[in-house]
Scaffold this motif. Sequence first.
Motif: not given
Length: 58
Positions: A29, A52-58, A35, A33
């Motif tokens: 990461s 979780m701060p590294l995650c985002r919805r796409s 997955w 990007p």
Amino acid sequence: MALCHNTDCYITNPPWDRRVLHPIILNLSRHKPTWLLFDADWMHTRQSAEFMPLCRRS
């Protein structure tokens, strides 16, 4: 680990062993990007909190 520099992103099903999984999350990461294919409930576990701060919805 040699990273592929001519890619747009990383998509992988990582190993579940936390000693391996957590460094993979951080390493990939940082570069592009990423997955990662996890069980959907992983995000609700204590071990996921720092990532979780590294995650985002796409």
